[in-house]
Scaffold this motif. Structure first.
Motif, PDB file in Angstrom:
ATOM      1  N   VAL B 140       0.818  -1.225   0.000  1.00  0.00           N
ATOM      2  CA  VAL B 140       0.000   0.000   0.000  1.00  0.00           C
ATOM      3  C   VAL B 140       0.846   1.267   0.000  1.00  0.00           C
ATOM      4  O   VAL B 140       0.327   2.360  -0.188  1.00  0.00           O
ATOM      5  CB  VAL B 140      -1.001   0.047   1.183  1.00  0.00           C
ATOM      6  N   ARG B 141       2.152   1.094   0.228  1.00  0.00           N
ATOM      7  CA  ARG B 141       3.025   2.272   0.327  1.00  0.00           C
ATOM      8  C   ARG B 141       2.885   3.225  -0.876  1.00  0.00           C
ATOM      9  O   ARG B 141       2.804   4.446  -0.700  1.00  0.00           O
ATOM     10  CB  ARG B 141       4.483   1.848   0.512  1.00  0.00           C
ATOM     11  N   PRO B 142       2.809   2.685  -2.145  1.00  0.00           N
ATOM     12  CA  PRO B 142       2.738   3.589  -3.302  1.00  0.00           C
ATOM     13  C   PRO B 142       1.542   4.562  -3.253  1.00  0.00           C
ATOM     14  O   PRO B 142       1.606   5.638  -3.833  1.00  0.00           O
ATOM     15  CB  PRO B 142       2.586   2.630  -4.481  1.00  0.00           C
ATOM     16  N   TYR B 143       0.493   4.219  -2.549  1.00  0.00           N
ATOM     17  CA  TYR B 143      -0.688   5.104  -2.510  1.00  0.00           C
ATOM     18  C   TYR B 143      -0.529   6.226  -1.497  1.00  0.00           C
ATOM     19  O   TYR B 143      -1.292   7.175  -1.497  1.00  0.00           O
ATOM     20  CB  TYR B 143      -1.953   4.276  -2.196  1.00  0.00           C
ATOM     21  N   GLY B 144       0.463   6.087  -0.612  1.00  0.00           N
ATOM     22  CA  GLY B 144       0.696   7.133   0.384  1.00  0.00           C
ATOM     23  C   GLY B 144       0.163   6.731   1.758  1.00  0.00           C
ATOM     24  O   GLY B 144      -1.049   6.775   1.995  1.00  0.00           O
ATOM     25  N   ILE B 145       1.061   6.333   2.608  1.00  0.00           N
ATOM     26  CA  ILE B 145       0.669   5.959   3.972  1.00  0.00           C
ATOM     27  C   ILE B 145       0.604   7.215   4.824  1.00  0.00           C
ATOM     28  O   ILE B 145       1.545   8.001   4.869  1.00  0.00           O
ATOM     29  CB  ILE B 145       1.683   4.957   4.572  1.00  0.00           C
ATOM     30  N   LEU B 146      -0.522   7.430   5.483  1.00  0.00           N
ATOM     31  CA  LEU B 146      -0.680   8.616   6.334  1.00  0.00           C
ATOM     32  C   LEU B 146      -0.265   8.327   7.782  1.00  0.00           C
ATOM     33  O   LEU B 146       0.435   9.113   8.395  1.00  0.00           O
ATOM     34  CB  LEU B 146      -2.135   9.099   6.296  1.00  0.00           C
ATOM     35  N   GLU B 147      -0.722   7.188   8.303  1.00  0.00           N
ATOM     36  CA  GLU B 147      -0.411   6.850   9.696  1.00  0.00           C
ATOM     37  C   GLU B 147      -0.395   5.337   9.858  1.00  0.00           C
ATOM     38  O   GLU B 147      -1.133   4.627   9.170  1.00  0.00           O
ATOM     39  CB  GLU B 147      -1.486   7.397  10.645  1.00  0.00           C
ATOM     40  N   ILE B 148       0.413   4.877  10.798  1.00  0.00           N
ATOM     41  CA  ILE B 148       0.424   3.447  11.129  1.00  0.00           C
ATOM     42  C   ILE B 148       0.354   3.288  12.645  1.00  0.00           C
ATOM     43  O   ILE B 148       0.995   4.044  13.375  1.00  0.00           O
ATOM     44  CB  ILE B 148       1.715   2.756  10.610  1.00  0.00           C
TER      45      ILE B 148
END
Ligand SMILES: Cc1ncc(C[n+]2csc(CCOP(=O)(O)OP(=O)(O)O)c2C)c(N)n1
Lengths: 564, 159
Positions: B140-148
């Motif tokens: 999912v990283r390519p879509y842009g991770i906001l928070e984990i």
């Protein structure tokens, strides 16, 4: 059953633990407890003049008697003043219970007046600690605290007691037995491992016993002495182990390590088997680790598994109590002939004895030697401060019995000796107690002279007064080009700062000054006659050094020697 | 240095977490994750600790943990036969309808779940071992991770 207050529960619990002496200092949150303590006839309260003094006195009491020492201080600054004393006890595994008053439990965490998070502050320097929040837990907590402090590898336990818990009421029933599922020290050594020790000894040509403070803590000196004699194995002790083996026996090599005897250090490097008992391979003992005991197989008997293979890799570990393991070992050991090894050691002893310049000057080593000569047949306890005084006291006094050497080893706390000597004297009223001191250290807890005078505690303070912070000055002389940065206490050797004789007198104690070698004996004899505390201010050579010396981080056979 | 996994049963009392954490910090070790929860016995909690250390340090840590009065039992699960799981929540940007569609595909293929849908993001929940979770993060990283947010590993030794 009638309910009683937390203060009463606490005091009754101490009585159940057979506590006879408490060292401490009052304050607001302790008022309810002190009010009840005032009526308790079986406990003597000793009012020190500083909480640090109370902690060290409790510690000295514990070291001299083998019982748990108890000290108490009020919340906030009183409690934080105990910290150095608790850390000192922690590093040397001394069983004390430190009690601190705490603000009302509803105020905890509010930065209330004189609030300090003592459980947080002392977590790394206690074996365990408690904040009592409910009066119904109090008796159980005291029981656990004394149990934890005095069993396994001993150590300090702190109980933080809020003022409202002292006032709240509950039924009192002191637990008879204790069963903590998370705390069960191992006392029996593994039989198979003990057999391995016996085999290793049988194969060895050059065995050496290296005994530490654990032997004294487990009251195993008798067993250790029997073991060394029966097995005919030479023995060296750590500073903490002084007195674990009679030093007037020919198997004794004295202390090893940084200021150990040359022959002890050489024996370590030459030995093919080292039997460590209740010692922890501290860096002051091992010097450079990768060259320590290069030829030896290593046996390590210790009650604390975390001590084993921490610094030095151990070949035969035995987790257990020194006394229990030695007893078992003694059943299987046979005398063997090590005459070649003994002869080598004899040669070293002859060639490289402990020595200092024996001229007309008043030298500190001579003072310790004379204290030894004049008291060695008596029941004597030697406490020390920290620095050169401590090392000379370790080197030039002959220790023959356990619990007669009282000194801050692990933490090296200046100011420890005098209050600890007071605690020791209170625990052993018949002993002759000396504090061998430096003019720096003694000023750190000198205030306890007031209590010593008032309670007629006849501790003899022998100040080896060199006008400087001698041990640090020694390092500056040897490694910093004689630049004596901030280690001079008194430039002029005739104007005294302070004048310890007058200082003693101002407290109502006896003060004697000695400036000449020929007056040393008389002064010591005079001090022995006193019924109260005495200061003997020995004005000794300033630039005397402690030798031999292994520079920090060097291999322990790389010793510097002084002139003889 | 490798990651090791230690499972410690401790008394469920206040201050125990501070004692365990203090033991690591006093020796300068970094804890990678630490998960605490009650066990079948409400008086006992289990702590699962993941940290980085060499063999010798690991030995010391185990001994020091055992030495703490409130610690009942210490198990070293590093490389042991055990089941371990971790739960993760990832908030991912989902600006366009196309992105959202792709994310849903990834989530389905991994057996994960979308647990919250916002205007510009979706939050994915996944439970699994380290590999599975790391794989999801990478996908999912390519879509842009906001928070984990991760729970840290929990583990039980296999029978
Ligand atoms: C509380 C404390 N502060 C500082 C030190 C560092 N230190 C170790 S030995 C020493 C000098 C001690 O001087 P003194 O008590 O006069 O004894 P001497 O070495 O002269 O015998 C100092 C400052 C210490 N051990 N303890």
């Amino acid at each position: 059953m009638a309910k009683i207050t937390g203060s009463e529960i606490f005091i009754k619990s101490l009585c159940e633990e057979k506590v006879k002496h408490i060292f401490g200092y009052p304050g607001g949150v302790l008022l309810p407890l002190f009010d009840k303590l005032y009526d308790e006839k079986s406990i003597t309260f000793h009012l020190t003049r500083h909480e640090q003094g109370a902690a060290h006195a409790a510690d000295g009491y514990a070291r001299a008697t083998g019982e748990v020492g108890v000290c108490i201080a009020t919340s906030g600054p009183g409690a934080t003043n105990l910290v150095t004393g608790i850390a000192t006890a922690h590093m040397d595994s001394i069983p004390i219970v430190a009690v601190t008053g705490q603000v009302k439990s509803t105020l905890i965490g509010n930065d209330a007046f004189q609030e300090a998070d003592m459980v947080g502050i002392t977590r790394p320097i206690t074996k365990h600690n408690y904040l009592v929040k409910d009066v119904r837990d109090l008796a159980q907590t005291v029981k656990e605290a004394f149990h934890i402090a005095s069993t396994g590898r001993p150590g300090p336990v702190l109980i933080d007691l809020p003022v409202d818990v002292q006032l709240a009421e509950a039924d009192f029933k002191y637990p008879k037995t204790i069963d903590m599922k998370s705390y069960k020290p191992t006392y029996e050594g593994h039989a198979g491992q003990i057999k391995k020790i016996v085999k290793a000894i049988e194969k060895s040509e050059k065995p050496l016993i290296y005994a530490g403070g654990g032997v004294i803590l487990s009251d195993a000196s008798g067993e250790l002495t029997a073991f060394a004699k029966k097995a005919n194995i030479p023995i060296t002790t750590t500073m903490m182990g002084l007195g674990a083996f009679p030093q007037n026996n020919k198997l004794d090599l004295g202390m090893l390590g940084m200021h150990g005897t040359a022959y002890a250090n050489l024996a370590v490097q030459e030995a093919d088997l080292i039997i460590a008992i209740g010692a922890r391979f501290d860096d002051r003992v091992t010097g450079r680790l990768d060259t320590f005991a290069p030829n030896a197989k290593i046996v390590h008997v210790d009650i604390d598994p975390s001590s084993v293979s921490k610094n030095v890799n151990v070949d035969i570990p035995v987790i257990g109590d020194a006394k229990v393991v030695l007893k078992e070992l003694n059943k299987h050991i046979k005398k063997r002939d090590y005459s070649k090894w003994h002869n080598t050691i004899k040669k070293w002893k002859k060639e490289l004895p402990l020595t200092y310049k024996n001229d007309n000057k008043l030298r500190p080593q001579y003072v310790v030697e004379e204290i030894n000569n004049l008291t060695k047949d008596e029941n004597v306890i030697i406490a020390t401060e920290v620095g050169q005084n401590q090392m000379w006291a370790a080197q030039y006094y002959t220790y023959t019995k356990p619990r007669t050497w009282i000194s801050s080893g692990g933490l090296g706390t200046m100011g420890y000796g005098f209050p600890a000597a007071i605690g020791a004297q209170i625990g052993k009223p018949d002993a002759i107690v000396f504090d061998i001191a430096g003019d720096g250290s003694i000023q750190m807890n000198i205030q306890e002279l007031a209590m010593a005078v008032i309670e007629k505690i006849p501790v003899k303070i022998a100040i080896l007064n060199n006008g400087c912070l001698g041990m640090v000055r020694q390092w500056q002389e040897l490694f910093y080009n004689r630049r004596y940065a901030f280690t001079t206490l008194a430039e002029d050797r005739t104007n005294y700062h302070p004048d310890f004789v007058k200082l003693a007198e101002s407290y109502g104690a006896k003060g004697i000054r000695v400036t000449e070698k020929e007056d040393v004996k008389e002064a010591i004899k005079a001090s022995l006659k006193e019924k109260g505390p005495v200061i003997i201010d020995f004005i000794v050579e300033r630039e005397e050094n402690v030798f031999p010396m292994v520079p920090a981080g060097e291999s322990i056979d790389r010793m510097m020697h002084g002139l003889a | 240095m490798e990651n090791f996994v230690i499972s410690a049963l401790v008394e469920n009392k206040f201050g125990v977490l501070a004692r365990v954490a203090g033991l690591f910090s006093a020796r300068g070790f970094n804890i990678k994750s630490l998960a605490v929860g009650e066990t079948e016995d409400p008086e006992v909690s289990r702590m699962t600790i993941v940290a980085e250390a060499d063999e010798k340090i690991l030995e010391q840590i185990k001994k020091q943990l055992n030495k703490l009065i409130n610690v009942i039992k210490v198990q070293d699960l590093t490389g042991a036969d055990c089941v371990d799981k971790e739960l993760i929540l990832i908030k991912v940007k989902s600006g366009t309808a196309k992105a959202r569609e792709k994310i849903v595909q990834v989530v389905d293929s991994m057996g994960a779940e979308i647990v919250d849908i916002g205007k510009k993001s979706v939050t994915i929940e996944e439970t699994g071992d380290e590999h599975k979770i790391n794989a999801l993060i990478e996908l999912v990283r390519p879509y842009g991770i906001l928070e984990i947010a991760r729970t840290g590993k929990i583990a039980l030794q296999s029978e």
